[in-house]
Write a protein that holds these residues in place. Structure first.
Motif, mmCIF file in Angstrom:
data_model
loop_
_atom_site.group_PDB
_atom_site.id
_atom_site.type_symbol
_atom_site.label_atom_id
_atom_site.label_comp_id
_atom_site.label_asym_id
_atom_site.label_seq_id
_atom_site.Cartn_x
_atom_site.Cartn_y
_atom_site.Cartn_z
ATOM 1 N N ARG A 1 6.079 5.057 1.519
ATOM 2 C CA ARG A 1 5.622 6.250 1.369
ATOM 3 C C ARG A 1 5.605 6.612 -0.314
ATOM 4 O O ARG A 1 6.349 5.789 -1.112
ATOM 5 C CB ARG A 1 6.722 7.153 2.161
ATOM 6 C CG ARG A 1 6.685 6.855 3.537
ATOM 7 C CD ARG A 1 7.626 8.071 4.120
ATOM 8 N NE ARG A 1 7.180 9.573 4.260
ATOM 9 C CZ ARG A 1 5.927 10.050 4.424
ATOM 10 N NH1 ARG A 1 5.414 9.441 5.387
ATOM 11 N NH2 ARG A 1 6.128 11.396 4.349
ATOM 12 N N ASP A 2 5.194 7.648 -0.604
ATOM 13 C CA ASP A 2 5.133 7.927 -2.030
ATOM 14 C C ASP A 2 6.547 8.605 -2.425
ATOM 15 O O ASP A 2 6.791 9.738 -2.467
ATOM 16 C CB ASP A 2 4.007 9.041 -2.527
ATOM 17 C CG ASP A 2 2.798 8.557 -2.368
ATOM 18 O OD1 ASP A 2 2.458 7.508 -2.593
ATOM 19 O OD2 ASP A 2 2.018 9.287 -1.644
ATOM 20 N N ASP A 3 7.496 7.875 -2.712
ATOM 21 C CA ASP A 3 8.971 7.979 -2.786
ATOM 22 C C ASP A 3 9.215 7.042 -3.882
ATOM 23 O O ASP A 3 9.248 6.153 -3.883
ATOM 24 C CB ASP A 3 9.768 7.909 -1.751
ATOM 25 C CG ASP A 3 11.046 7.991 -1.798
ATOM 26 O OD1 ASP A 3 11.603 9.162 -2.070
ATOM 27 O OD2 ASP A 3 11.896 6.975 -2.196
ATOM 28 N N TYR B 1 2.851 12.559 -7.669
ATOM 29 C CA TYR B 1 3.323 11.754 -6.609
ATOM 30 C C TYR B 1 2.848 10.177 -6.674
ATOM 31 O O TYR B 1 2.993 9.488 -5.767
ATOM 32 C CB TYR B 1 3.226 12.328 -4.981
ATOM 33 C CG TYR B 1 3.698 13.453 -5.076
ATOM 34 C CD1 TYR B 1 5.020 13.830 -4.883
ATOM 35 C CD2 TYR B 1 2.793 14.656 -5.174
ATOM 36 C CE1 TYR B 1 5.757 15.118 -4.710
ATOM 37 C CE2 TYR B 1 3.521 15.924 -5.156
ATOM 38 C CZ TYR B 1 4.869 16.140 -4.919
ATOM 39 O OH TYR B 1 5.450 17.437 -4.869
ATOM 40 N N ASP B 2 2.179 9.876 -7.820
ATOM 41 C CA ASP B 2 2.072 8.388 -8.177
ATOM 42 C C ASP B 2 3.325 7.927 -8.938
ATOM 43 O O ASP B 2 3.447 8.098 -10.008
ATOM 44 C CB ASP B 2 0.795 8.615 -9.137
ATOM 45 C CG ASP B 2 -0.429 8.865 -8.304
ATOM 46 O OD1 ASP B 2 -0.442 8.921 -7.005
ATOM 47 O OD2 ASP B 2 -1.570 9.544 -8.943
ATOM 48 N N PHE B 3 4.060 7.137 -8.112
ATOM 49 C CA PHE B 3 5.081 6.515 -8.717
ATOM 50 C C PHE B 3 5.219 5.100 -9.102
ATOM 51 O O PHE B 3 6.104 4.719 -9.691
ATOM 52 C CB PHE B 3 6.438 6.819 -7.675
ATOM 53 C CG PHE B 3 6.529 8.153 -7.395
ATOM 54 C CD1 PHE B 3 7.338 9.006 -8.355
ATOM 55 C CD2 PHE B 3 6.421 8.597 -6.086
ATOM 56 C CE1 PHE B 3 7.549 10.376 -8.104
ATOM 57 C CE2 PHE B 3 6.955 10.072 -5.886
ATOM 58 C CZ PHE B 3 7.438 10.930 -6.654
ATOM 59 N N GLY C 1 -3.056 2.542 -4.781
ATOM 60 C CA GLY C 1 -2.584 3.823 -4.573
ATOM 61 C C GLY C 1 -1.437 3.831 -5.637
ATOM 62 O O GLY C 1 -0.867 2.934 -5.872
ATOM 63 N N GLY C 2 -1.351 5.195 -5.809
ATOM 64 C CA GLY C 2 -0.116 5.601 -6.631
ATOM 65 C C GLY C 2 -0.159 5.162 -8.067
ATOM 66 O O GLY C 2 0.880 5.415 -8.715
ATOM 67 N N VAL C 3 -1.427 4.817 -8.648
ATOM 68 C CA VAL C 3 -1.199 4.463 -9.830
ATOM 69 C C VAL C 3 -1.870 5.204 -10.858
ATOM 70 O O VAL C 3 -2.392 5.298 -12.172
ATOM 71 C CB VAL C 3 -1.963 2.716 -10.161
ATOM 72 C CG1 VAL C 3 -1.108 1.825 -9.864
ATOM 73 C CG2 VAL C 3 -3.328 2.884 -9.603
ATOM 74 N N VAL D 1 0.750 -1.323 -0.008
ATOM 75 C CA VAL D 1 -0.095 0.108 -0.053
ATOM 76 C C VAL D 1 1.005 1.130 -0.009
ATOM 77 O O VAL D 1 1.994 1.466 0.539
ATOM 78 C CB VAL D 1 -1.144 -0.014 1.162
ATOM 79 C CG1 VAL D 1 -1.985 -1.153 1.273
ATOM 80 C CG2 VAL D 1 -0.250 0.102 2.621
ATOM 81 N N THR D 2 0.446 2.133 -0.864
ATOM 82 C CA THR D 2 1.213 3.260 -0.923
ATOM 83 C C THR D 2 0.674 4.673 -0.297
ATOM 84 O O THR D 2 -0.564 4.816 -0.604
ATOM 85 C CB THR D 2 1.682 3.771 -2.365
ATOM 86 O OG1 THR D 2 0.650 3.859 -3.215
ATOM 87 C CG2 THR D 2 2.209 2.282 -3.378
ATOM 88 N N GLY D 3 1.303 5.588 0.069
ATOM 89 C CA GLY D 3 0.634 6.798 0.524
ATOM 90 C C GLY D 3 1.191 7.569 1.507
ATOM 91 O O GLY D 3 1.614 6.863 2.704
ATOM 92 N N ASN D 4 1.842 8.758 1.388
ATOM 93 C CA ASN D 4 2.339 9.548 2.620
ATOM 94 C C ASN D 4 1.188 9.853 3.588
ATOM 95 O O ASN D 4 1.663 10.007 4.920
ATOM 96 C CB ASN D 4 2.921 11.068 2.029
ATOM 97 C CG ASN D 4 4.326 10.710 1.330
ATOM 98 O OD1 ASN D 4 4.704 9.708 0.978
ATOM 99 N ND2 ASN D 4 4.679 11.962 0.716
ATOM 100 N N GLU D 5 -0.055 9.760 3.356
ATOM 101 C CA GLU D 5 -1.020 10.272 4.366
ATOM 102 C C GLU D 5 -1.372 9.201 5.103
ATOM 103 O O GLU D 5 -2.272 9.171 6.123
ATOM 104 C CB GLU D 5 -2.144 10.737 3.326
ATOM 105 C CG GLU D 5 -2.958 9.801 2.712
ATOM 106 C CD GLU D 5 -2.574 9.290 1.273
ATOM 107 O OE1 GLU D 5 -1.345 9.347 1.088
ATOM 108 O OE2 GLU D 5 -3.372 8.880 0.397
ATOM 109 N N LEU D 6 -0.956 7.988 5.008
ATOM 110 C CA LEU D 6 -1.535 6.539 5.582
ATOM 111 C C LEU D 6 -0.722 6.609 6.926
ATOM 112 O O LEU D 6 0.517 6.395 7.177
ATOM 113 C CB LEU D 6 -1.201 5.409 4.731
ATOM 114 C CG LEU D 6 -1.826 5.617 3.201
ATOM 115 C CD1 LEU D 6 -1.512 4.359 2.602
ATOM 116 C CD2 LEU D 6 -3.377 5.863 3.365
HETATM 117 MG MG MG Z 1 -1.487 8.160 -3.308
#
Ligand code: MG
Ligand code: AMP
Length: 393
Positions: A218-220, A249-251, A242-244, A175-180
């Motif tokens: 994280r979104d990195d 910031y979708d890597f 996420g991130g797709v 799972v991806t996301g800085n907000e998580l």
């Molecule tokens: Mg995201």
């Protein structure tokens, strides 16, 4: 962008079919897919069985019989009945070879050691013939069947203790996301709790896929690339959430490219789940699901679940589909194909409230997804709609 039918076809075409089989104890066989036809070694039932509590007898032209003995379930005796004789018998007991019917006890009047039978009994009544369920050598369960409780009951009744099943895929959830933030931790402004990991792991578990892992990143770009690269070689299926999408910031898409994931498709004309990604690297299948929890779960059921079933060689891979009348009017928002959280109630299906991709609450009540084709507009109460049954327990 491709349509939903093509997307599902591509998933099933490119999904790996595993050929790794092993023997599992029957008690642990739930949810595995049978890899070789299971053959019965015995006749079932193994002998002529009484289906009632009553009297076994050989029909003759009189209504009166003398009771000369008793056969209980589990008894090994086979008393020989002469004309006009009967034995007391109980459900599950072997019917004496010399008897040709069982009269249920409610149909006789007892008079000392005699019975008077009501009416003339029919031959073979209340007798379960030998091998009525299956003959020795017969196929009890076909290859490709997913084992449920009833199958285990049937196989146990045949005396089997092990069956050959297909290996289940291991599944990594990334799972991806800085907000998580992990549930249980304090939440700062701008943060939300991470729920896709727990949800997908639980759904996999419910379906019998126990070899799973969840990692939050994280979104990195570098982290995404490194974690995905590390995960690909270790799991049969990788599900990223996420991130797709196309945000700055979708890597995930970029990382997939960099580590050599072959894109099979990206983006499907559907709601929710437009930015769905599916790819392969060697034998590993890779999904990029949208981060919104309800969209992620819908895509999981529609696309990931069939892929898992294909991996196991299951005969039925897709969610079962039925056509049901809608229980109330529904106005479609958007022109893409729609997958709507729904509940089958009685003879119809109700589209639930809270259809936003971000709202997962309705999945608590949902037992189906209503699938509407592109350009659907006003659906009227009573109109039949395609309904996919969810494999929830
Ligand atoms: Mg995201
Ligand atoms: P993304 O697909 O990364 O653009 O995320 C779409 C939406 O889903 C955003 O509102 C995210 O905050 C939310 N989201 C992404 N991943 C998760 C997750 N693991 N748990 C809960 N919400 C998420």
């Amino acid at each position: 962008m491709i349509d939903t039918t093509t997307a599902l076809e591509l998933v099933l075409k490119h999904g790996t079919l595993n050929t790794d089989f092993f023997e599992v104890d029957l008690k642990d066989a739930l949810d595995y897919v049978v890899a070789k036809d299971v053959v019965s070694r015995i006749d079932m039932p193994p002998f002529r069985q009484s289906a009632m509590d009553g009297y076994a007898l050989h029909v003759h032209d009189d209504f009166t019989y003398t009771v000369v003995g008793e056969v209980q379930a589990g008894d090994h005796n086979d008393p020989t009945l002469r004309k006009g004789e009967a034995v007391r018998i109980f459900t599950g007991a072997p019917v004496p070879t010399s008897a040709n019917t069982v009269v249920m006890q409610e149909r006789v009047t007892l008079d000392g050691n005699k019975i008077i039978v009501e009416g003339s009994p029919k031959v073979n009544m209340n007798i379960r013939p030998k091998a009525e369920q299956i003959k020795a050598g017969g196929i009890a369960i076909h290859k490709g069947t997913t084992i449920k409780g009833g199958h285990i009951g049937f196989l146990a009744s045949l005396g089997l203790t092990k069956i050959t099943v297909s290996k289940k895929p291991s599944v990594a959830i990334v799972v991806t996301g800085n907000e998580l933030v992990a549930p249980g931790m304090p939440l700062s402004y701008g943060e939300i709790y991470e729920s896709n990991g727990a949800m997908l792991r639980a759904v996999l578990n419910e379906l019998g896929y126990k070899n799973t892992s969840v990692v939050t990143i994280r979104d990195d770009y570098d982290t995404t690339k490194n974690v995905l690269s590390d995960t690909l070689g270790k799991y049969d299926v990788v599900v990223v959430t996420g991130g797709v999408s196309v945000g700055d910031y979708d890597f995930v898409g970029k990382a997939f490219k960099a580590i050599g994931v072959q894109e099979i498709f990206y983006k499907v004309k559907q709601k929710p789940g437009k930015p769905l990604f599916f790819g392969k690297k060697e034998e590993t299948s890779i999904f990029g699901l949208p981060g919104n929890p309800a969209a992620a779960l819908s895509c999981f059921y529609i696309y990931v679940y069939p892929l898992l079933k294909k991996y196991e060689g299951a005969e039925h891979m897709n969610l079962p589909t039925i056509s049901l009348p809608l229980l109330s009017d529904y106005t479609v928002k958007g022109t893409q194909a729609q997958f709507l959280k729904a509940r089958i109630e009685g003879a119809g299906v109700r589209i639930l409230g809270g259809q936003s991709s971000a709202m997962v609450q309705a999945f608590g009540d949902a037992n189906a997804l209503v699938c509407l084709p592109v350009n659907s507009m006003e659906i009227k109460k009573g109109q039949n709609v395609k309904t996919l049954l969810l494999p929830t327990k």
